[in-house]
Design a protein around this motif. Structure first.
Motif, PDB file in Angstrom:
ATOM      1  N   ALA A   3      43.022  26.628  21.771  1.00 23.51           N
ATOM      2  CA  ALA A   3      43.073  26.299  20.422  1.00 23.51           C
ATOM      3  C   ALA A   3      44.412  25.609  20.148  1.00 23.51           C
ATOM      4  O   ALA A   3      44.495  24.742  19.527  1.00 23.51           O
ATOM      5  CB  ALA A   3      42.944  27.699  19.610  1.00 23.51           C
ATOM      6  N   VAL A   4      45.765  26.297  20.617  1.00 24.81           N
ATOM      7  CA  VAL A   4      46.818  25.854  20.313  1.00 24.81           C
ATOM      8  C   VAL A   4      47.571  25.519  21.740  1.00 24.81           C
ATOM      9  O   VAL A   4      47.432  26.112  22.668  1.00 24.81           O
ATOM     10  CB  VAL A   4      47.896  27.117  19.779  1.00 24.81           C
ATOM     11  N   THR A   5      48.435  24.003  21.644  1.00 23.08           N
ATOM     12  CA  THR A   5      49.047  23.541  22.660  1.00 23.08           C
ATOM     13  C   THR A   5      50.397  23.181  22.158  1.00 23.08           C
ATOM     14  O   THR A   5      50.475  22.805  20.808  1.00 23.08           O
ATOM     15  CB  THR A   5      48.071  22.382  23.185  1.00 23.08           C
ATOM     16  N   TYR A   6      51.173  22.989  23.037  1.00 21.85           N
ATOM     17  CA  TYR A   6      52.536  22.526  22.607  1.00 21.85           C
ATOM     18  C   TYR A   6      52.820  21.203  23.364  1.00 21.85           C
ATOM     19  O   TYR A   6      52.446  21.282  24.710  1.00 21.85           O
ATOM     20  CB  TYR A   6      53.452  23.813  23.119  1.00 21.85           C
ATOM     21  N   GLU A   7      53.764  20.396  22.737  1.00 22.70           N
ATOM     22  CA  GLU A   7      54.026  19.102  23.303  1.00 22.70           C
ATOM     23  C   GLU A   7      55.613  18.968  23.312  1.00 22.70           C
ATOM     24  O   GLU A   7      56.276  18.828  22.008  1.00 22.70           O
ATOM     25  CB  GLU A   7      53.449  17.937  22.615  1.00 22.70           C
ATOM     26  N   LEU A   8      56.374  18.832  24.362  1.00 23.58           N
ATOM     27  CA  LEU A   8      57.624  18.830  24.375  1.00 23.58           C
ATOM     28  C   LEU A   8      57.968  17.176  24.086  1.00 23.58           C
ATOM     29  O   LEU A   8      57.574  16.490  24.812  1.00 23.58           O
ATOM     30  CB  LEU A   8      58.208  19.321  25.746  1.00 23.58           C
ATOM     31  N   ILE A   9      58.638  16.958  23.108  1.00 24.07           N
ATOM     32  CA  ILE A   9      58.883  15.809  22.573  1.00 24.07           C
ATOM     33  C   ILE A   9      60.218  15.271  23.376  1.00 24.07           C
ATOM     34  O   ILE A   9      60.427  14.290  24.014  1.00 24.07           O
ATOM     35  CB  ILE A   9      59.231  15.417  21.157  1.00 24.07           C
ATOM     36  N   LYS A  10      61.302  15.815  23.054  1.00 19.95           N
ATOM     37  CA  LYS A  10      62.574  15.709  23.761  1.00 19.95           C
ATOM     38  C   LYS A  10      63.556  16.990  23.794  1.00 19.95           C
ATOM     39  O   LYS A  10      63.314  17.755  22.892  1.00 19.95           O
ATOM     40  CB  LYS A  10      63.360  14.436  23.004  1.00 19.95           C
TER      41      LYS A  10
END
Ligand SMILES: CNc1nc2cc3nc(NC)[nH]c3cc2c(=O)[nH]1
Ligand SMILES: [Zn+2]
Length: 374
Positions: A3-10
């Motif tokens: 359901a929940v995902t994380y995206e590292l931007i910088k």
């Protein structure tokens, strides 16, 4: 499918802090983020419309409290917590572990679960990992927390080691008990107190179970801030880069900044609304105790650097009057401003990360707020 995902931007080149995106079934939110606490399905005195207006994305509710009152069956019958409280953004529920240890006269921790008394009426209760997850499934939160033990501070090495190993076994039982992993993601909670070896063991055991996200637990329980920062410094690098990291129960402005610098993405704390209810406000120049007589004829805003609705509309003199008269509206105004202050602080932290200057921001903020004063 989680359901929940994380995206590292910088990653901030100056501080190592992370800018990220948390994708949930109820929206995508930038991190680092502060999550207002709505223990009993309300962020005390603040409406969902006001929360949205100030930029709140994910809010917290307590499994223990909602289990006791009104009961998870009523929330389920309403269609879940989002419908029940009219909040269509993110909701995180903690698992009841912390409340059981902090609210009720603890009876007994066993391998199966925890026996304790209902803090409202003294009746005997028994909470297990499976029961905690069943309640959270009924509440329908986007993020659920594993049922863990948050040991008291300080605790002996031997007690902490046994507790960490039981919390890992409970975490595995929680994963198995989750009936809705496609719409509700379960976060594991790293324990281990101030023992680096136990923090490493807890992180190793939990990351081997591949949770969608991880919390650092067992902190903000009375330990000095430098101990908390030291534990974070060696614990967050043990957690996967592509998963969100949540520091439970934190916190004050300095701890939010120092936690972000150490790789934390999510924070929650009752502080802003709790101190608001005794008339204490967070401002860019430090804490302001509105009851102080010096504000009786001060017709300026709580914080001249704040652009919230309260600071644009009401004076210190008026809010002081309401707080001294114990008028509920006074506590609504101080609560609104304090929540806005922390949510905006995190916006400034994210901008500083974008511009690789979070340490500079920390120095300027601490100086103005008065954190550096001996
Ligand atoms: C739900 N489990 C769980 N909640 C927590 C809530 C906390 N709240 C604080 N300070 C206000 N520390 C905490 C630690 C834990 C923790 O270690 N575990
Ligand atoms: Zn304000």
């Amino acid at each position: 499918m989680t359901a929940v995902t994380y995206e590292l931007i910088k990653v901030c080149k100056q501080s190592g802090a992370r800018l990220g995106k948390l994708n949930t079934p109820h929206g995508t939110f930038e991190t680092p983020m502060f999550m207002p606490v709505g223990t009993l399905a309300t962020v005390k005195t603040i409406s969902p419309e006001e929360l949205k207006e100030m930029g709140a994305g994910v809010i917290l509710s307590n499994t223990y409290h909602l289990w006791l009152r009104p009961g998870e069956d009523i929330v389920r019958a309403a269609g879940g917590l989002h419908q029940f409280m009219n909040w269509d953004q993110g909701i995180l529920t903690d698992s009841g572990g912390f409340q059981v240890f902090s609210l009720s006269d603890l009876r007994d921790i066993t391998e199966e679960g925890v026996h304790f008394r209902n803090h409202l009426n003294g009746e005997k209760l028994f909470l297990t990992p499976e029961k905690s997850i069943a309640i959270q499934n009924a509440l329908g939160s986007d993020i659920m927390m594993a049922f863990d033990e948050c040991p008291p501070y300080p605790a002996s090495y031997d007690y902490m080691k046994a507790s960490v190993e039981r919390t890992s076994r409970w975490a595995e039982r929680c994963l198995k008990a989750n009936k809705k992993p496609e719409t509700q993601s379960l976060f594991g909670i790293v324990q281990g107190g101030e023992f680096e070896e136990l923090r490493r063991q807890s992180a190793r055991e939990l990351t081997s179970l591949d949770f969608p996200g991880y919390a650092v637990g067992g902190l903000s329980v009375g330990e000095p801030k430098d101990i908390m920062n030291e534990v974070l410094t060696y614990t967050t690098p043990l957690l996967p880069d592509n998963k969100p990291r949540y520091l439970m129960g934190v916190g004050s402005p300095d701890s939010l900044i120092d936690g972000a610098i150490r790789g934390i993405d999510m924070f929650d704390c009752v502080l802003p609304t709790r101190i608001a209810r005794n008339g204490t406000c967070m401002t860019s120049n430090g804490r302001l105790v509105i009851r102080n007589a010096k504000y009786a004829r001060d017709f300026g805003p709580i914080d001249e650097n704040c652009d919230c609705h309260v600071c644009k509309t009401y004076s210190r003199a008026y809010i002081r009057h309401l707080v001294k008269a114990n008028e509920t509206f006074g506590f609504r105004l101080t609560s609104y401003h304090n929540l806005y202050f922390l949510i905006k602080l995190m916006e400034c932290v994210r901008q500083a990360i974008r511009e690789d200057r979070l340490l500079d921001y920390r120095e300027a903020f601490f100086e103005q707020y008065g954190f550096n004063k001996p």
